[in-house]
Scaffold this motif. Structure first.
Motif, mmCIF file in Angstrom:
data_model
loop_
_atom_site.group_PDB
_atom_site.id
_atom_site.type_symbol
_atom_site.label_atom_id
_atom_site.label_comp_id
_atom_site.label_asym_id
_atom_site.label_seq_id
_atom_site.Cartn_x
_atom_site.Cartn_y
_atom_site.Cartn_z
ATOM 1 N N ILE A 1 1.483 4.594 7.556
ATOM 2 C CA ILE A 1 1.886 2.860 7.011
ATOM 3 C C ILE A 1 3.036 2.491 8.203
ATOM 4 C CG2 ILE A 1 3.043 1.450 5.608
ATOM 5 C CD1 ILE A 1 0.469 2.225 4.544
ATOM 6 N N LEU B 1 -6.806 -1.765 0.610
ATOM 7 C CA LEU B 1 -7.067 -0.847 2.093
ATOM 8 C C LEU B 1 -8.464 -1.523 2.665
ATOM 9 C CD1 LEU B 1 -7.066 2.891 1.746
ATOM 10 C CD2 LEU B 1 -6.243 1.798 3.903
ATOM 11 N N MET C 1 -8.700 6.324 5.647
ATOM 12 C CA MET C 1 -8.110 6.425 4.664
ATOM 13 C C MET C 1 -9.162 5.548 4.018
ATOM 14 S SD MET C 1 -4.203 3.807 5.254
ATOM 15 C CE MET C 1 -3.048 4.957 6.717
ATOM 16 N N THR D 1 -7.126 1.193 -3.645
ATOM 17 C CA THR D 1 -8.116 0.847 -2.269
ATOM 18 C C THR D 1 -8.934 -0.154 -1.875
ATOM 19 O OG1 THR D 1 -10.203 1.672 -4.461
ATOM 20 C CG2 THR D 1 -9.426 3.270 -2.508
ATOM 21 N N LEU E 1 0.837 -1.525 0.045
ATOM 22 C CA LEU E 1 -0.334 0.565 0.086
ATOM 23 C C LEU E 1 0.928 0.897 -0.209
ATOM 24 C CD1 LEU E 1 -3.025 1.163 0.014
ATOM 25 C CD2 LEU E 1 -2.412 0.959 2.734
ATOM 26 N N GLU E 2 1.814 1.291 0.227
ATOM 27 C CA GLU E 2 3.044 2.112 0.908
ATOM 28 C C GLU E 2 3.672 2.922 -0.146
ATOM 29 O OE1 GLU E 2 6.396 1.570 3.285
ATOM 30 O OE2 GLU E 2 6.924 3.944 3.645
ATOM 31 N N ASN F 1 1.504 1.924 -3.549
ATOM 32 C CA ASN F 1 0.710 2.366 -4.410
ATOM 33 C C ASN F 1 -0.769 2.527 -3.513
ATOM 34 O OD1 ASN F 1 1.306 0.195 -7.079
ATOM 35 N ND2 ASN F 1 1.358 -1.244 -5.058
ATOM 36 N N PRO F 2 -0.650 4.280 -3.273
ATOM 37 C CA PRO F 2 -1.946 4.455 -1.950
ATOM 38 C C PRO F 2 -2.839 4.534 -2.634
ATOM 39 C CG PRO F 2 0.635 5.501 -1.804
ATOM 40 C CD PRO F 2 0.400 4.765 -3.284
ATOM 41 N N LYS G 1 -4.608 10.676 5.214
ATOM 42 C CA LYS G 1 -3.182 10.619 3.826
ATOM 43 C C LYS G 1 -2.787 8.910 3.585
ATOM 44 C CE LYS G 1 -1.926 15.573 3.211
ATOM 45 N NZ LYS G 1 -0.653 15.546 2.912
ATOM 46 N N VAL G 2 -2.484 8.548 2.709
ATOM 47 C CA VAL G 2 -1.985 7.084 2.642
ATOM 48 C C VAL G 2 -0.182 7.562 2.660
ATOM 49 C CG1 VAL G 2 -1.465 4.835 1.814
ATOM 50 C CG2 VAL G 2 -3.878 6.073 2.077
ATOM 51 N N ASP G 3 0.528 8.102 3.191
ATOM 52 C CA ASP G 3 1.595 8.372 3.452
ATOM 53 C C ASP G 3 2.473 6.952 4.171
ATOM 54 O OD1 ASP G 3 1.326 9.056 5.815
ATOM 55 O OD2 ASP G 3 1.286 11.610 5.440
#
Length: 680
Positions: A85, A37, A73, A34, A27-28, A30-31, A79-81
């Protein structure tokens, strides 16, 4: 908490933690994923739920925080940053630290309260030191997880071994006959060979018995597996109904086949719901009756031979036979003549009849008229029995007798109509010999005396639609006396061929609705035998006459029942419509009370489901308006609303609704059961 459950949880946690850690790293990079997620959210949610089930509050608290972050998220609020993570990874590390310590039998070195507080502030929990994995060699577990289907296949293969062993035994008997027919000089070596073969078969039998026991043990689970959730059910129901209840469970370690436990859970839910809604009185009523303010509900389990006895007993108001008869008559379950002929004990069993209920209104707790019927059907499904005992004003006790497993049954083999059948001994009371002179006529049927009790007598071949081979004259007939709930019947058979342990084979989906049968087995001689579904014999014995339907009845039966769904929420409308259409109902939707009145004037509906709070007239006003019309004076109406107060339910009753379902407790099964109970 038993180490067994702790270990199972830790193994499950390992899988979810591994999925979390690998997924977070993806995920980090490829933010925008979904779907990933959502999968991570499911991991955290499952971990939280499992931790709660086994009482691990620390893990539950940490995973709850992780779940909230993942939800933020998913909603785009967080944020997904890399920092987010990192925070989630630290959460996973904390859970891993705790589970690792638990597996070693040590207390985890982690201040969870401080960790969660730091986590909520977005800090990284610097005081948390992940365990050096190299320094902690993974302990080799003495357990592995196995797919349930694999276990079922294993038991099925053991069943095939049992069948083949019986065929070997049958061939040995044939070999013995051949040996005896030979001249002595040829018979001697063959007899020696047969003796050696008998020893081999005997040893094979020993090994198969061992293997069968071990295989069945893999499918056995303790009652505790399903009883943990029942305590929560009783607690919540007691609060909802204003009862004070002490709930006790005895025998939680009793083990049963997994399939049986799955069937037992809905039974216990119904029985406990009935105990609280119909049995246990309010504290004030109990005090006025000289009882302790707090009622007692006892769930107990114990072994009895090859069966398990499960009892649910409450010290509430008990069952009133006169009230049950009156309710059954008023609901059309029986007529006055049948009611007058019932003893008080027999009256109790009217509660198992479809559509029976003593509740004045259907709610999400009780009164849908399907509760005890569901109990009876589930008991029949697992080939068990049920008995009722009650003293009005004092107690009610429901006793379930269940087999330990459904894969192998003890059965009586009988010949009937030129065929061979197996009767599960759970339903067998005794075998009797009957002379023609002992048969009397009562009404339109024949009866015999069994231990002084008048017992209906039937021809089993006649019930099954086979050629009757009943002898005339005063020759004794063979009859099996069968029991089910409070009833006994005797069935004449051509011969009983002895008892046998039979391996149950399903008949397949295409035969699911075949009456009188629930499976088949292969006998020792290699021939098949059908296993009788005894409850169907009792239904057939009620003397219900089947007559051809008239053309009008056929047309009516083929007509799809029409339901009008009224709700201003498109989600609710769509969901209810999908549920009903999937079950064959024709559904028309309306977006308001006014829209519903307009559509109901244009065409006739068999049932109306309505929300309460809608633009324009509300659901209560709609119900009163429908009741005022000649066309809808008797049409069933169900209110489905998020309003859960007793006052709202009372308003629905006064307006003319038959059922009230709270959206908070809404589920597909509840809606369908209620609709089917009201219109079929």
């Amino acid at each position: 908490m038993a180490n067994r459950y702790l270990e199972i949880f830790c193994r499950e946690a390992e899988e979810h933690l591994a999925s979390l850690q690998s997924g977070l790293l993806v995920l980090e990079k490829n933010p925008a994923r979904t779907d990933l997620l959502h999968e991570l959210l499911r991991n955290a949610h499952t971990l939280k739920g499992s931790a709660r089930m086994v009482g691990l509050a620390d893990i539950s608290a940490i995973t709850h925080t992780m779940e909230e972050q993942l939800k933020g998220m998913e909603r785009g609020e967080r944020k997904v940053d890399a920092q987010a993570i990192d925070l989630l990874l630290r959460g996973a590390d904390a859970v891993a630290l705790i589970t690792s310590a638990l597996m070693r039998g040590e207390a985890p070195e982690l201040d969870v309260e401080r960790f969660v507080a730091e986590y909520d502030r977005g800090e990284l929990g610097q005081h948390l030191t992940p365990e050096p994995r190299e320094a902690q060699p993974e302990a080799i577990s003495d357990t592995v997880r196995a797919d349930v289907k694999t276990l079922d296949q294993l038991v099925n293969l053991v069943g095939e071994l049992i069948i083949n062993k019986k065929r070997l035994e049958s061939k040995l008997d044939r070999l013995k006959e051949v040996t005896y027919a030979l001249p002595a000089e040829h018979a001697a070596p063959l007899a020696e060979f047969r003796g050696d073969l008998e020893e081999d078969v005997l040893y094979l039998d020993y090994l198969i018995q061992e293997l069968h026991g071990k295989a069945m043990g893999l499918r056995m689970l303790p009652l505790r597996t399903i009883s943990d959730g029942l305590e929560r059910l009783v607690r919540d129901l007691a609060q909802q109904l204003g009862r004070e209840v002490q709930f006790q469970i005895v025998g939680q370690a009793i083990e049963m086949d997994r399939v049986l436990l799955e069937g037992l859970k809905p039974i216990l839910i119904h029985l406990l719901t009935n105990a609280l809604s119909h049995g246990i009185e309010s504290p004030e009523v109990r005090a006025a009756a000289g009882k302790p303010r707090r009622g007692t509900v006892l769930l107990s389990a114990r072994h009895q031979g090859n069966s398990v006895l499960v009892e649910v007993r409450d010290d509430g108001r008990g069952m009133n036979p006169a009230g049950i008869k009156a309710a059954a008559v008023s609901r059309g379950v029986i007529d006055h003549r049948e009611a007058d002929g019932l003893s008080d004990e027999e009256a109790l069993y009217l509660t198992f009849r479809p559509g029976f209920s003593t509740a004045e209104i259907v709610t999400d707790v009780s009164g849908r008229g399907v509760g005890m019927d569901v109990v009876k059907k589930n008991i029949e499904r697992v080939k068990g029995g049920v008995t009722l005992a009650s003293e009005f004003g004092s107690f009610t006790q429901v006793t379930l007798q269940l087999p330990l497993t459904l894969s192998v049954l003890d059965a009586l083999i009988v010949a009937c109509g030129g065929e061979t059948f197996a009767i599960p001994t759970t339903y067998l009371q005794e075998i009797v010999k009957v002379r023609a002179s002992e048969i009397d006529t009562l009404g339109s049927g024949e009866v015999i005396k069994v231990r002084g009790a008048t017992t209906p007598l039937y021809s089993l071949s006649g019930m099954l639609g086979l050629s009757a081979r009943r002898e005339t004259g005063d020759l004794p007939l063979s009859a099996v006396v069968l029991k089910h709930c409070d009833q006994r019947i005797a069935c004449v058979v051509e011969a009983h061929l002895g008892y046998s342990e039979v391996v149950v084979k399903g008949l397949g989906k295409q035969f699911r609705n075949v009456r009188f049968l629930f499976g088949a087995t292969i006998l020792g001689d290699g021939n098949p035998a059908l296993i009788l579904n005894v409850p169907d014999l009792f239904e057939s014995g009620r003397g219900v006459q089947r007559t051809p339907l008239s053309a009008e009845e056929v047309q009516a039966a083929q007509r799809r029942l029409k339901v009008l769904v009224v709700d201003d929420s498109i989600t609710t409308r769509t969901m209810e419509q999908s549920i009903l259409v999937s079950q064959g109902y024709a559904v028309v939707t309306a977006v308001s009370g006014e829209d519903a009145l307009e559509k109901s004037a244009e065409e006739r509906f068999d049932l109306v489901i309505s929300d309460v709070e809608m633009p324009g007239i509300n659901g209560f006003e709609l119900t009163r308006a429908l009741r005022a019309s000649e066309q809808y004076r008797e049409t069933p109406i169900i209110i489905v609303s998020s309003l859960s107060r007793d006052e709202d339910k009372r308003q629905a009753l006064q307006a003319g609704a038959q059922a009230y379902i709270v959206k908070g407790a809404f589920d597909q099964g509840l809606l369908l059961e209620t609709v089917q109970m009201l219109i079929g």
